[in-house]
Structures are given as C-alpha cells and as structure tokens.
Design a protein around this motif. Structure first.
Motif, PDB file in Angstrom:
ATOM      1  N   ALA A  59      -5.109   5.548  -2.177  1.00  0.00           N
ATOM      2  CA  ALA A  59      -6.124   6.112  -2.987  1.00  0.00           C
ATOM      3  C   ALA A  59      -5.960   7.511  -3.025  1.00  0.00           C
ATOM      4  O   ALA A  59      -6.573   8.098  -4.171  1.00  0.00           O
ATOM      5  CB  ALA A  59      -7.758   5.938  -2.505  1.00  0.00           C
ATOM      6  N   ALA A  60      -5.501   8.263  -2.060  1.00  0.00           N
ATOM      7  CA  ALA A  60      -5.419   9.637  -2.434  1.00  0.00           C
ATOM      8  C   ALA A  60      -4.137  10.204  -2.996  1.00  0.00           C
ATOM      9  O   ALA A  60      -3.927  11.388  -3.522  1.00  0.00           O
ATOM     10  CB  ALA A  60      -5.364  10.226  -0.769  1.00  0.00           C
ATOM     11  N   TYR A 103       0.872  -1.149  -0.131  1.00  0.00           N
ATOM     12  CA  TYR A 103       0.046   0.156  -0.169  1.00  0.00           C
ATOM     13  C   TYR A 103       0.900   1.298  -0.179  1.00  0.00           C
ATOM     14  O   TYR A 103       0.599   2.226   0.297  1.00  0.00           O
ATOM     15  CB  TYR A 103      -0.988   0.075   1.103  1.00  0.00           C
ATOM     16  CG  TYR A 103      -2.061  -0.855   1.038  1.00  0.00           C
ATOM     17  CD1 TYR A 103      -3.206  -0.780   0.226  1.00  0.00           C
ATOM     18  CD2 TYR A 103      -2.317  -1.948   2.051  1.00  0.00           C
ATOM     19  CE1 TYR A 103      -4.360  -1.690   0.231  1.00  0.00           C
ATOM     20  CE2 TYR A 103      -3.226  -2.982   1.761  1.00  0.00           C
ATOM     21  CZ  TYR A 103      -4.490  -2.595   1.129  1.00  0.00           C
ATOM     22  OH  TYR A 103      -5.333  -3.470   1.057  1.00  0.00           O
ATOM     23  N   ASP A 104       2.046   0.948  -0.263  1.00  0.00           N
ATOM     24  CA  ASP A 104       3.007   2.191  -0.381  1.00  0.00           C
ATOM     25  C   ASP A 104       2.607   2.923  -1.796  1.00  0.00           C
ATOM     26  O   ASP A 104       3.242   2.413  -2.896  1.00  0.00           O
ATOM     27  CB  ASP A 104       4.182   1.789  -0.175  1.00  0.00           C
ATOM     28  CG  ASP A 104       5.350   3.120  -0.146  1.00  0.00           C
ATOM     29  OD1 ASP A 104       4.925   4.252  -0.595  1.00  0.00           O
ATOM     30  OD2 ASP A 104       6.525   2.927   0.234  1.00  0.00           O
ATOM     31  N   PRO A 105       2.329   4.178  -1.748  1.00  0.00           N
ATOM     32  CA  PRO A 105       1.916   4.915  -3.153  1.00  0.00           C
ATOM     33  C   PRO A 105       3.126   5.273  -4.085  1.00  0.00           C
ATOM     34  O   PRO A 105       2.766   5.680  -5.294  1.00  0.00           O
ATOM     35  CB  PRO A 105       1.333   6.086  -2.579  1.00  0.00           C
ATOM     36  CG  PRO A 105       0.819   6.031  -1.134  1.00  0.00           C
ATOM     37  CD  PRO A 105       1.776   5.150  -0.693  1.00  0.00           C
ATOM     38  N   LYS A 134       2.540  11.869  -2.176  1.00  0.00           N
ATOM     39  CA  LYS A 134       2.772  10.308  -2.079  1.00  0.00           C
ATOM     40  C   LYS A 134       2.766  10.004  -0.845  1.00  0.00           C
ATOM     41  O   LYS A 134       2.764   8.691  -0.485  1.00  0.00           O
ATOM     42  CB  LYS A 134       4.323  10.083  -2.828  1.00  0.00           C
ATOM     43  CG  LYS A 134       4.155  10.208  -4.332  1.00  0.00           C
ATOM     44  CD  LYS A 134       3.353   9.001  -4.920  1.00  0.00           C
ATOM     45  CE  LYS A 134       3.624   8.612  -6.367  1.00  0.00           C
ATOM     46  NZ  LYS A 134       2.958   7.717  -6.952  1.00  0.00           N
ATOM     47  N   ASP A 135       2.839  10.877   0.287  1.00  0.00           N
ATOM     48  CA  ASP A 135       3.002  10.473   1.560  1.00  0.00           C
ATOM     49  C   ASP A 135       1.656  10.487   2.190  1.00  0.00           C
ATOM     50  O   ASP A 135       1.184  11.338   3.162  1.00  0.00           O
ATOM     51  CB  ASP A 135       3.863  11.462   2.449  1.00  0.00           C
ATOM     52  CG  ASP A 135       4.436  11.072   3.670  1.00  0.00           C
ATOM     53  OD1 ASP A 135       4.370   9.652   3.900  1.00  0.00           O
ATOM     54  OD2 ASP A 135       4.470  11.909   4.631  1.00  0.00           O
ATOM     55  N   CYS A 136       0.911   9.364   1.783  1.00  0.00           N
ATOM     56  CA  CYS A 136      -0.455   9.374   2.269  1.00  0.00           C
ATOM     57  C   CYS A 136      -1.274   8.072   1.864  1.00  0.00           C
ATOM     58  O   CYS A 136      -0.246   7.161   1.664  1.00  0.00           O
ATOM     59  CB  CYS A 136      -1.535  10.585   1.461  1.00  0.00           C
ATOM     60  SG  CYS A 136      -1.406  10.386  -0.344  1.00  0.00           S
ATOM     61  N   GLU A 137      -2.325   7.837   2.196  1.00  0.00           N
ATOM     62  CA  GLU A 137      -3.071   6.597   1.757  1.00  0.00           C
ATOM     63  C   GLU A 137      -2.964   6.423   0.220  1.00  0.00           C
ATOM     64  O   GLU A 137      -3.108   7.342  -0.655  1.00  0.00           O
ATOM     65  CB  GLU A 137      -4.483   6.417   2.416  1.00  0.00           C
ATOM     66  CG  GLU A 137      -5.442   7.396   2.067  1.00  0.00           C
ATOM     67  CD  GLU A 137      -5.409   8.855   2.866  1.00  0.00           C
ATOM     68  OE1 GLU A 137      -4.282   9.063   3.347  1.00  0.00           O
ATOM     69  OE2 GLU A 137      -6.436   9.381   3.169  1.00  0.00           O
TER      70      GLU A 137
END
Lengths: 319, 430
Positions: B319-320, B271-273, B314-317
């Motif tokens: 989907a965001a 789950y790492d964007p 990029k430092d977020c969930e």
C-alpha cells in the motif's frame, strides 16, 4: 516445518486441530496457581504494532510471558503507510536484536507477508491483523471457543453452521474465519448489505445472504462484526444510509436472538458498538461468549507461539 | 546526422528475406543484395531482423524532479538499448511539463543526451490538477513542438474540461492522450478488483473505472470532431468500447503496455510492490483480449509506460509503494513472447504497432518510416533467436523495478541507429 502464521489458509485441518488441542492443554495452566511454563525461556518475542490494538497486544504479551519468553513491545505508531520504509528499518532493527518471533499488526494488507518473505528478518512472523486482509489468531480463538461450546472441546467443527454478520468488506476477522472454519468443516454464511460484501465473495468457500432473519433459526453460531459508524458518512453516500437502518436490518437484538436455536451462541471479536450491530441485552446474555473469547485468545496464542518456536512440531506449510 | 557510413549486411527487413541496407548521411540510401560502399563500416546482421526504430508514446523520464529514479540521459539510454529511436516524455515531472519552458528544457536535455529523440508530452491542465487548461498552444509552438497532451498519472475526469481540451488541440493538430481512470471509483485502489482483491484485502481498481471514462471520451471526441488517444488500455471491456468507436469511424487510437500483454493480477499474491502498477495487472481473460485487439488493430500501438521508481519507493509494503514498472529495455522481448511467438503478429506487424502507428499518432514525421531508400536511417536490429534472463542490475535505466527480474525473455536488441548514427552496437550503448 512452518515458520510463519500469515493466513488462516496456511493451516491444514490437522494443523488447526493441533493448535486447538494444544491450546486446550495450555488452558489448563490458567487454573494453576503458577500460570507459567518454562518452554520458551531465552527466546524473544517482539510485539510489533503499527496500529493501535491494546487488546490483541496484551493477549500476545500474556501468551508469550506465560511461556517464559522475553517480550519486547514495539509500538511503531505513526510509522504507517505514509512512511512505508520504516517497516523495513524496523524489521532490520528487530533482526539485529535477535527476535525469534515477530507478532505484527499493520494497517497495510500483506505487511506481515512482506516481513516474512523479503529476507529482512529470520524469525517467525505471526500475523496479528493486517489491513483488510487477515487475522488468523482471531479465527483460531473463535474456533476454539466454538469447539468448547459446541463439540465438548474436541475434534473439528464438521457440520456446524456459522453465520457471520456485518462489514465483511473491511473485515480481516471475516476473511480468516471463513478460511479456517471451512477447513474445520463448518458451513459458513456471510450476511451483510451488498455494499459490504467484497467483489468475488461468490468464489469464497461459504454462502452469502442479505437477510439476517432468514439465517438465524438454522445457526449454531452467530458472529457479529464491528461496523464502524464512519462507514456511512463517506463520500459517495457511504455503505448504508444510517446507523438506525443498519441496526434494523443487520443488528442483533433480543427479538432476533429469540429466533436462534436453544444451543446457539453469539460471538463478537470486539470492540463492540453496543446499540449498533449488537444490543446490550444480547451482548450481556448467557449466549454471549464475548468475554470467553478474550480468555481463550491467550491460550490459543500460547499454542501458536509454542508450536512455531519450540521445534519440529510445526504447523502448516512453510510459507 | 551521421558522417559515418554503414552497410548493414544480411538483415531481414521486417522479417522478410535478407537484404543489405546502406546508411549514409543520416538516411537509408539503398536496399538490396551484395551492396557495399568504400570506407563504410560493415555490420554483419545475418539472422537479425531489421525494424524501423521503435517509437514509444508513453515514457516517464522523471527529469526534472526525480533524478534519483531516472534522468533524460539514463532514460533515453535505456530506450536506445530497447531499440527505440524516439520516446514521448510524460508530463508528470516536478515541475510539471505544463509550460513552454519545461517542455523545451526536456526537449533540449534529450538533444544533448543524443540516445534517441525526445518528444515532450504537455500537460492538459495546469499542474495536472484537472482544473484549468495549461497553455497548450504555447507548448505546441515551442521548440519542442508538442503534439501529444496528457495528464497521465491523473485522469482528465471533468467532462467539460475534457471536451474543451479535445476541441482546443484541433487548432494545431494535437491529440489528447487520456489516462482513463474514474477517480471516485478508484479511491485508494491498489490492484484489479476481482476475486483476488477480495481475498488479499487490497482495495480494488475496477475495470469499469477505465471503461466508463473511455466510453465517455470516445463519445466526446466524436461529438466535437477531435482526435482521442487512450493510454494503457487494460481490460477486455475497454477493447469492446474501442472496437465499437472505431467501427463508427471515429478518430480514436489506443495503446497497450507490454506488461498488460504478459502479466496478470495473480502476481499480487506475492504482495511484492514491483507488480504494483496503474492501471493494475488484470486477469488472463483481459490479457487474451488485449493481445487479440493489438493483433486486429483495435489497439494501435504498444507503449511502455516505462515508470522508473527509486528502490525506497518499492522496497516497502504494497500500500505504501509507488505505482509503475520499467518497460523500455524489455518491451520488444515481451512483444515477441506475447505476440510473435504466439503467431498473433509477424515482424511487419510489430514494426507497425511499435513504430509506424505510434509515430503517426504522435505526428512524428521522421520516425516509423519504411525501411527503403530515402527514409531517415532510424532502425533497430534484433536477434529473435537470442534468449536472455532479465537482471535488474544489468539494466541501463537508473531504476531497478522491472517485473521480469529472473525471467527469461526471447529476443535481444543488437543495434539501434538514430539518423544513421549507432546509439547501440553489438548490444552495447555507444
């Protein structure tokens, strides 16, 4: 020792049975005049809800309070996917407040995983439902309910046949249940119109069917999933033609309930659409465990918090 | 043009036997052994492979509009560090590069930066909105001399509009570079649709959404007798359609990104964007098919789709987060690992896919030329024996979103020359 509960797949059979056994012990507390244990006194549990879910939040809150934890409810409504940065900022805030456990509900799949692995916080993370991914404590309370009704509240669910019906594609409850029930030895069949089964479902540890009637007479459990009426009005024609047709083909009514074996139970994670996936007659029947599931939710969540926070008897692998 | 003269000693042109190259007055003037020039600067290139300067058909420089993520200055510097002497700057800036004014601005910023040539890509439709053709002719006739047109980021999904664009660019020898993504099949899509998307609960981006558009577009290109280029091909099915179109003799070219040659959708389990990209990382079978297609020429070129994003994006969930990953500074290393070390391409093949063919597709006449006397002195010297661990904070790009952080990759660019002038020397930006 494990610090987090992110997925039902984090739990081995022994872990899962330990949670259920612990929940069984803790459930006895509910029969006492004073329903409180001092176990988590001085520990802080934060309920971090980016998505409305009064039922789940209240359940976790009651669980934490019965273990004497300090509970902070943090409702971050509106800070959803469109402003993703707030997940991190919120996490840093909670870390600064010294949260020992963060119970997180989020509309984005994987958000609890990000919280647990990004280094933003040190506490335990409990997934209370993330997007269309998982809802492991729901699966645990469902298994707990099945065990009470079908195996006298002991051991695993080996050989029990569980039919899960409805919108599997968008259901975190279905994903967690398939994983956990498989771990506990049950045989799961997913029933849905083909449009509501995800690509790749053939690789899941379960069977699938499009025909509900064909599954009922061999089911020990039928679990009905909530189907949102909006799903039929989307661009592209929706996932099924009409609520009426859905009910006819996949709804559980009195006639279909009559096809179940005598001992079989009917479950629903709530909230229900009466008249859509389940008729009032079925929902209110003695076979229905829907209210019981709510009660059991508190005991199971107490067990999860207890095992995650109270020392060495952790559950699962370190995530 | 450089007034300095260089003698590159002992480099292996396209991996062949060592030779010396004399670079003077912006051109290669002599190739042979034991060469010297009085007053020349000598570059000891023993053990290094010499390739024509790399040409990227697909770079996001983010300027104007998102200078917090990248600028023409930082992006072209990153390009030079990666061995590129020319990049095509994608049109999805803010404002969009859909007028002569914007493409000329980007082109001028590139000239001022001086790290590599910048060839702006013009938008196909006004504002990338997919409704009306942008002024393609004005962009073609501008100082930027635009020849590649793309709505990249968006698909030109309207079949009539795509047909008109393909027809219209024939007037000036242009090419439409299509971002093939059927929009209705990919609403809110997050990752490759397959086994993993179902398990991870991330909305699927099915390969058929790419393949269906490519199939339509090769037929359209054949029908109107125009030239089509397909951006960032990601699936085995797309390769099959391209192979068929080429077998018909149709004027269709295609590119693949380095990341689609190396990485798979398994990475989304973190789950790492940083692994979130469009088109998405696909399966190991797709990776194998893409490598094979690049080796046999079905896919003509490697193009980076270098997509810098700010840390916040990029430092977020998952989907965001924004779609995209850095590529310029690691492209050659990834191609070495995926194609050279697997025996699928030799260095001549790398030069062909990363310089000669992209220059031909983009109609860039002074790039991708053979390493022989008379060619412009655009070249890169790479040390194939080097190994380096990728540190996001050591990159030249303004952004840090490399999917290779912490990973060891083979090969290192030692020097890059642009018309005889070093832009990178001793592995450092000049």
């Amino acid at each position: 020792m494990n610090r987090h509960l992110l997925s039902a797949a984090d739990l081995s059979r022994d872990d899962a049975v330990l949670v259920l056994d612990t929940a069984e012990e803790l459930a006895r507390l509910a029969d006492r005049p004073i329903k409180k244990l001092p176990t988590l006194r001085g520990r802080t549990v934060v309920n971090l809800f980016f998505e409305d879910s009064t039922r789940t939040r209240i359940s976790f809150e009651a669980a934490a309070k019965r273990l004497s934890a300090d509970v902070i409810n943090f409702s971050a409504k509106g800070s959803s996917v469109s402003k993703g940065e707030s997940l991190k900022d919120t996490a840093l805030t909670l870390e600064a407040m010294g949260a020992d456990a963060v119970v997180v509900r989020h509309s984005a799949s994987g958000a609890p995983h990000r919280l647990a692995t990004s280094g933003w916080i040190r506490g335990s993370v409990v997934n209370a439902g993330d997007g269309t991914h998982e809802h492991p404590t729901q699966a645990l309370l469902d298994a707990f309910t099945m065990r009470r009704r079908l195996t006298g509240g002991e051991g695993d669910l080996a050989g029990k046949r569980v039919t899960i019906v409805g919108d599997v594609l968008h259901s975190r409850v279905a994903r967690s249940n398939v994983l956990l029930l498989h771990t506990l030895g049950a045989e799961v069949t997913l029933v849905a119109p083909p449009t509501l089964l995800p690509v790749g479902v053939d690789t899941w540890p379960c069977a699938t069917s499009y025909d509900l009637d064909g599954e009922l007479d061999k089911s020990d459990v039928v679990m009905m999933l909530r189907v949102q009426r909006e799903r039929m009005n989307l661009d592209g024609g929706g996932f099924f033609p009409s609520a009426r047709e859905y009910s006819r083909r996949y709804g559980l009514d009195g006639r279909r309930m009559g096809l179940l074996p005598e001992h079989a139970i009917v479950m629903h994670p709530g909230p229900m659409n009466r008249g859509m996936e389940i008729s009032a007659e079925v929902a209110d029947s003695p076979r229905s465990t829907i209210v019981e599931q709510v009660t059991n939710g508190v005991s199971v969540r107490m067990a999860v918090l207890y095992l995650l926070l109270s020392g060495s008897d952790g559950i699962g692998e370190d995530a | 043009m450089s007034t300095r003269t260089f003698v590159v000693k002992g480099a292996r042109p396209l991996g062949a036997d060592p030779a010396d190259l004399v670079l003077e007055d912006g051109a290669i003037t002599e190739v042979g052994t034991g060469l010297s020039r009085s007053g020349a600067e000598v570059v000891d290139a023993g053990g290094l492979v010499a390739l024509p300067g790399l040409v990227d058909l697909h770079t996001h420089l983010r300027e104007p509009g998102r200078e917090d993520a990248e600028t023409v200055q930082t992006g072209t510097a990153a390009a030079a560090m990666g061995g590129f002497s020319a990049v095509h700057a994608m049109a999805n800036t803010d404002p969009v590069a859909d007028t002569a004014g914007v493409v000329e601005q980007v082109w001028r910023l590139g000239r001022e930066a001086g790290h590599c040539d910048v060839h702006p890509v013009g938008a196909v439709t006004v504002g990338l909105a997919g409704r009306a053709l942008a002024e393609l002719g004005a962009m073609a006739e501008s100082a930027a001399r635009v020849r590649v047109f793309s709505d990249d980021g968006n698909c030109v999904s309207d079949a009539v509009l795509m047909r008109r664009a393909l027809e219209y660019v024939k007037a000036f020898g242009g090419v439409v570079a299509q971002h093939a993504q059927e929009p209705r099949l990919t609403v809110d899509a997050q990752m490759n649709e397959g086994e993993l998307s179902g398990v991870l609960g991330l909305a699927g981006w099915p390969a058929v959404a790419e393949e269906a558009v490519i199939a339509r577009d090769v037929l359209l290109a054949a029908h109107v007798g125009s030239r089509l280029h397909v951006c960032h091909v990601s699936s085995a099915g797309s390769v099959e359609i391209l192979r068929w179109a080429k077998s018909k003799g149709w004027n269709v070219t295609a590119e693949v990104t380095p990341h689609h040659l190396l990485l798979t959708d398994e990475l989304a389990t973190s789950y790492d964007p940083v692994f979130k990209v469009n088109p998405p990382l696909r399966t190991a079978e797709d990776v194998a098919a893409l490598r094979e297609a690049l080796a046999d020429g079905t896919i003509d070129a490697v193009a980076t789709d270098h997509a810098p994003h700010s840390h916040e994006d990029k430092d977020c969930e998952w989907a965001a987060a924004a779609f995209g990953m850095l590529g310029l500074e690691t492209a050659l290393s990834v191609v070495q690992e995926a194609m050279v070390e697997t025996g699928l391409l030799d260095w001549a093949g790398v030069a062909d896919r990363m310089s000669v063919r992209p220059a031909r597709i983009g109609l860039v006449e002074d790039q991708g030329r053979p390493l022989q006397a008379g060619s412009p002195a655009n070249l890169v010297l790479v040390d194939p024996a080097a190994r380096r661990r990728i540190d996001p904070f050591a990159l030249t790009s303004r952004s840090r979103n490399t999917p290779y952080a912490g990973r060891e990759l083979p090969g290192a660019v030692v020097a890059t020359f642009l018309r005889g002038r070093p832009t990178v020397l001793d592995g450092k930006l000049v």
